[in-house]
Design a protein around this motif. Structure first.
Motif, PDB file in Angstrom:
ATOM      1  N   PHE A  53       0.821  -1.220   0.000  1.00 57.06           N
ATOM      2  CA  PHE A  53       0.000   0.000   0.000  1.00 57.06           C
ATOM      3  C   PHE A  53       0.851   1.264   0.000  1.00 57.06           C
ATOM      4  CE2 PHE A  53       0.276  -1.212   4.548  1.00 57.06           C
ATOM      5  CZ  PHE A  53       0.878  -0.070   5.049  1.00 57.06           C
ATOM      6  N   ASP A  54       2.163   1.121  -0.037  1.00 62.02           N
ATOM      7  CA  ASP A  54       3.050   2.282   0.008  1.00 62.02           C
ATOM      8  C   ASP A  54       3.671   2.500  -1.374  1.00 62.02           C
ATOM      9  OD1 ASP A  54       4.541   4.362   0.912  1.00 62.02           O
ATOM     10  OD2 ASP A  54       5.804   3.191   2.258  1.00 62.02           O
ATOM     11  N   PRO A  55       3.158   3.480  -2.153  1.00 60.61           N
ATOM     12  CA  PRO A  55       3.536   3.613  -3.567  1.00 60.61           C
ATOM     13  C   PRO A  55       4.969   4.116  -3.785  1.00 60.61           C
ATOM     14  CG  PRO A  55       2.107   5.429  -2.910  1.00 60.61           C
ATOM     15  CD  PRO A  55       2.171   4.491  -1.745  1.00 60.61           C
ATOM     16  N   LEU A  56       5.452   3.947  -5.011  1.00 60.66           N
ATOM     17  CA  LEU A  56       6.845   4.258  -5.353  1.00 60.66           C
ATOM     18  C   LEU A  56       6.948   5.523  -6.206  1.00 60.66           C
ATOM     19  CD1 LEU A  56       7.928   0.657  -6.437  1.00 60.66           C
ATOM     20  CD2 LEU A  56       8.136   1.709  -4.172  1.00 60.66           C
ATOM     21  N   ILE A  99       1.762   3.248 -16.601  1.00 62.18           N
ATOM     22  CA  ILE A  99       2.346   3.041 -15.266  1.00 62.18           C
ATOM     23  C   ILE A  99       1.496   2.004 -14.529  1.00 62.18           C
ATOM     24  CG2 ILE A  99       2.899   4.140 -13.055  1.00 62.18           C
ATOM     25  CD1 ILE A  99       4.657   5.149 -15.305  1.00 62.18           C
ATOM     26  N   PRO A 100       2.100   0.864 -14.189  1.00 62.86           N
ATOM     27  CA  PRO A 100       1.329  -0.189 -13.521  1.00 62.86           C
ATOM     28  C   PRO A 100       0.722   0.298 -12.192  1.00 62.86           C
ATOM     29  CG  PRO A 100       3.523  -0.988 -14.121  1.00 62.86           C
ATOM     30  CD  PRO A 100       3.512   0.482 -14.391  1.00 62.86           C
ATOM     31  N   ASP A 101      -0.472  -0.181 -11.880  1.00 66.28           N
ATOM     32  CA  ASP A 101      -1.127   0.180 -10.618  1.00 66.28           C
ATOM     33  C   ASP A 101      -0.274  -0.188  -9.410  1.00 66.28           C
ATOM     34  OD1 ASP A 101      -3.332   1.269 -11.811  1.00 66.28           O
ATOM     35  OD2 ASP A 101      -4.442  -0.624 -11.847  1.00 66.28           O
ATOM     36  N   LEU A 102       0.531  -1.217  -9.595  1.00 70.82           N
ATOM     37  CA  LEU A 102       1.407  -1.663  -8.515  1.00 70.82           C
ATOM     38  C   LEU A 102       2.334  -0.529  -8.055  1.00 70.82           C
ATOM     39  CD1 LEU A 102       1.994  -4.297  -7.023  1.00 70.82           C
ATOM     40  CD2 LEU A 102       3.691  -4.833  -8.784  1.00 70.82           C
ATOM     41  N   VAL A 103       2.801   0.283  -9.017  1.00 67.15           N
ATOM     42  CA  VAL A 103       3.724   1.375  -8.708  1.00 67.15           C
ATOM     43  C   VAL A 103       3.051   2.400  -7.802  1.00 67.15           C
ATOM     44  CG1 VAL A 103       4.986   3.338  -9.699  1.00 67.15           C
ATOM     45  CG2 VAL A 103       5.079   1.105 -10.828  1.00 67.15           C
ATOM     46  N   THR A 104       1.773   2.685  -8.077  1.00 63.81           N
ATOM     47  CA  THR A 104       1.082   3.749  -7.343  1.00 63.81           C
ATOM     48  C   THR A 104       0.161   3.189  -6.249  1.00 63.81           C
ATOM     49  OG1 THR A 104      -0.789   3.773  -8.888  1.00 63.81           O
ATOM     50  CG2 THR A 104       1.077   5.203  -9.413  1.00 63.81           C
ATOM     51  N   SER A 105       0.275   1.913  -5.977  1.00 63.42           N
ATOM     52  CA  SER A 105      -0.594   1.249  -4.993  1.00 63.42           C
ATOM     53  C   SER A 105      -2.060   1.528  -5.290  1.00 63.42           C
ATOM     54  CB  SER A 105      -0.262   1.702  -3.570  1.00 63.42           C
ATOM     55  OG  SER A 105       1.076   1.460  -3.278  1.00 63.42           O
ATOM     56  N   GLY A 106      -2.380   1.579  -6.583  1.00 64.16           N
ATOM     57  CA  GLY A 106      -3.771   1.755  -6.975  1.00 64.16           C
ATOM     58  C   GLY A 106      -4.238   3.201  -7.032  1.00 64.16           C
ATOM     59  N   LEU A 107      -3.389   4.151  -6.636  1.00 65.80           N
ATOM     60  CA  LEU A 107      -3.797   5.565  -6.701  1.00 65.80           C
ATOM     61  C   LEU A 107      -3.784   6.047  -8.157  1.00 65.80           C
ATOM     62  CD1 LEU A 107      -1.682   6.900  -3.684  1.00 65.80           C
ATOM     63  CD2 LEU A 107      -4.152   6.533  -3.730  1.00 65.80           C
ATOM     64  N   ASP A 108      -4.561   7.116  -8.422  1.00 64.52           N
ATOM     65  CA  ASP A 108      -4.623   7.653  -9.788  1.00 64.52           C
ATOM     66  C   ASP A 108      -3.441   8.546 -10.126  1.00 64.52           C
ATOM     67  OD1 ASP A 108      -7.047   6.427 -10.080  1.00 64.52           O
ATOM     68  OD2 ASP A 108      -8.183   8.185  -9.393  1.00 64.52           O
ATOM     69  N   SER A 109      -2.701   8.959  -9.105  1.00 64.75           N
ATOM     70  CA  SER A 109      -1.557   9.837  -9.374  1.00 64.75           C
ATOM     71  C   SER A 109      -0.258   9.069  -9.201  1.00 64.75           C
ATOM     72  CB  SER A 109      -1.583  11.036  -8.429  1.00 64.75           C
ATOM     73  OG  SER A 109      -1.419  10.594  -7.107  1.00 64.75           O
ATOM     74  N   LEU A 131      12.662   4.625 -13.830  1.00 66.94           N
ATOM     75  CA  LEU A 131      13.035   3.755 -12.716  1.00 66.94           C
ATOM     76  C   LEU A 131      12.145   4.021 -11.513  1.00 66.94           C
ATOM     77  CD1 LEU A 131      16.957   3.885 -12.850  1.00 66.94           C
ATOM     78  CD2 LEU A 131      15.424   2.045 -13.662  1.00 66.94           C
ATOM     79  N   ALA A 132      11.464   2.983 -11.074  1.00 64.88           N
ATOM     80  CA  ALA A 132      10.772   3.063  -9.785  1.00 64.88           C
ATOM     81  C   ALA A 132      11.841   2.859  -8.721  1.00 64.88           C
ATOM     82  CB  ALA A 132       9.710   1.969  -9.681  1.00 64.88           C
ATOM     83  N   ALA A 133      11.895   3.770  -7.756  1.00 67.08           N
ATOM     84  CA  ALA A 133      12.945   3.630  -6.746  1.00 67.08           C
ATOM     85  C   ALA A 133      12.548   4.237  -5.411  1.00 67.08           C
ATOM     86  CB  ALA A 133      14.247   4.266  -7.224  1.00 67.08           C
ATOM     87  N   PRO A 134      12.286   3.378  -4.436  1.00 64.65           N
ATOM     88  CA  PRO A 134      12.165   3.854  -3.059  1.00 64.65           C
ATOM     89  C   PRO A 134      13.568   3.981  -2.477  1.00 64.65           C
ATOM     90  CG  PRO A 134      11.867   1.489  -3.108  1.00 64.65           C
ATOM     91  CD  PRO A 134      12.120   1.927  -4.533  1.00 64.65           C
ATOM     92  N   SER A 135      13.693   4.584  -1.325  1.00 69.42           N
ATOM     93  CA  SER A 135      14.992   4.611  -0.666  1.00 69.42           C
ATOM     94  C   SER A 135      15.461   3.175  -0.433  1.00 69.42           C
ATOM     95  CB  SER A 135      14.893   5.375   0.655  1.00 69.42           C
ATOM     96  OG  SER A 135      13.811   4.895   1.434  1.00 69.42           O
TER      97      SER A 135
END
Ligand code: TXA
Ligand code: MG
Length: 316
Positions: A53-56, A99-109, A131-135
């Motif tokens: 649930f924590d988007p990238l 952009i896959p929904d997985l990246v945004t945890s289902g959010l529209d932004s 590149l999707a990149a969290p810390s």
């Protein structure tokens, strides 16, 4: 331990294969994968042990490329991008379906950033995907600001770390979103609110929350050392206590072993304090002390973001 180096061809090949590479940025190191490849994105969540649930944030190197991933780029966002990209600014913009929904945890932004780091910009320029990149830290722990930090925590889980030296800014990007003509700061960070307001006028600060679905990653407890951690307005020494480590703003405490103390900036320089924050927290966490006491820094400029991180570390 992961292989560490500055081989851009190797970094690119690894990413194209759908594997992960730790990348340097000016804020903190990131754990990067192809944002358009769901399997790669999934492995980011796995390696970090991060809840879905924590988007990238996605990273790329030009506004032209950003336009492939977002369906709208409002005027205020444009002005911020012109002034602060590449840099420690992340914009929340409505996403396109690539952009896959997985990246945004289902959010529209989707959260987008053009980072300001020469090696990373070179790499991003060679890629035809963002590149999707969290810390690059295990979920909840202190963010890494050099390649060794990454190796210490995630080294056995990733094939390659691109070494770009120390992160100059030292704290994560400032996250900005736009809603009903309002500009909202979702996360304080390496770009000061004053600087943003000089360009687009007044903004609204989103209060910290661990439950608001709009900002799932704004979790109250975060960036935490493993040691017991306490935050004070003003620190006074616990007499002769060798079991305590201290994180201080601009001067040592008297009567306490200097080895157990870290001073963020002897010149009271906020940039320097931000740059040192996570590295010093890590050092204190590895000292033979039982607990860490930190003091709040003055609440202006990047001091607001520093206090935010300290507050979250203390909420653990
Ligand atoms: O400086 C940075 O931003 C670093 C470097 C690597 O770029 N990245 C970073 O990522 O700090 P991470 O995953 O540790 O933090 C990203 C934050 C999370 O709190 C997440 O909830 C928020 O951004 N976020 C991402 N996408 C979002 C979205 N669509 N809406 C709201 N918040 C979002
Ligand atoms: Mg993080």
């Amino acid at each position: 331990m992961a292989v560490t180096g500055n081989d851009l061809d190797r970094a690119k090949e690894t990413l194209v294969k759908g594997e992960l590479v730790a990348i340097p940025t000016e804020t903190v190191y990131g754990l990067a994968g192809n944002a358009l490849d769901e399997k790669a994105v999934l492995s980011i969540f796995e390696v970090k042990n991060r809840p879905a649930f924590d988007p990238l944030i996605i990273h790329t190197d030009s506004v032209e490329k950003v336009m492939q991933y977002v369906s709208d780029f409002p005027e205020k966002a444009r002005r911020l991008a012109e002034n602060f990209w590449p840099g420690p600014l992340t914009l929340l913009l409505p996403k396109k379906t690539v952009i896959p929904d997985l990246v945004t945890s289902g959010l529209d932004s989707v959260a987008v950033r053009i980072p300001n780091h020469p090696i990373l910009l070179d790499l991003l320029g060679r890629l035809d995907f963002p590149l999707a990149a969290p810390s690059a830290n295990p979920f909840g722990y202190i963010s890494p600001t050099n390649a060794m930090h990454v190796n210490a925590q995630l080294g056995d889980k990733i094939p390659y770390i691109l070494d770009g030296g120390e992160s100059s800014v030292g704290i994560e990007s400032t996250i900005v979103g736009f809603e009903n003509n309002e500009t909202i700061i979702y996360r304080l960070g390496g770009l000061a609110v004053d600087d943003i307001e000089q360009v687009i006028g007044k903004v609204t600060l989103m209060p910290n929350s661990s439950s608001d679905p709009k900002a799932p990653g704004m979790l109250k407890s975060h960036y935490a050392p493993r040691k017991a951690f306490f935050l004070r307005n003003k620190v006074i020494s616990e007499n002769g206590n060798e079991q305590t480590g201290y994180l201080l703003f601009d001067k040592y405490l008297e009567g306490v072993n200097i080895e157990n103390q870290r001073v963020l900036s002897f010149n009271a320089n906020m940039q320097e304090a931000a740059h040192n924050l996570f590295a010093y927290l890590r050092e204190l966490d590895t000292l033979p002390v039982e607990k860490i006491i930190a003091e709040r820094v003055p609440a202006y400029s990047l001091g607001l973001a520093i206090n935010d991180r300290l507050q979250r570390a203390a909420a653990h």
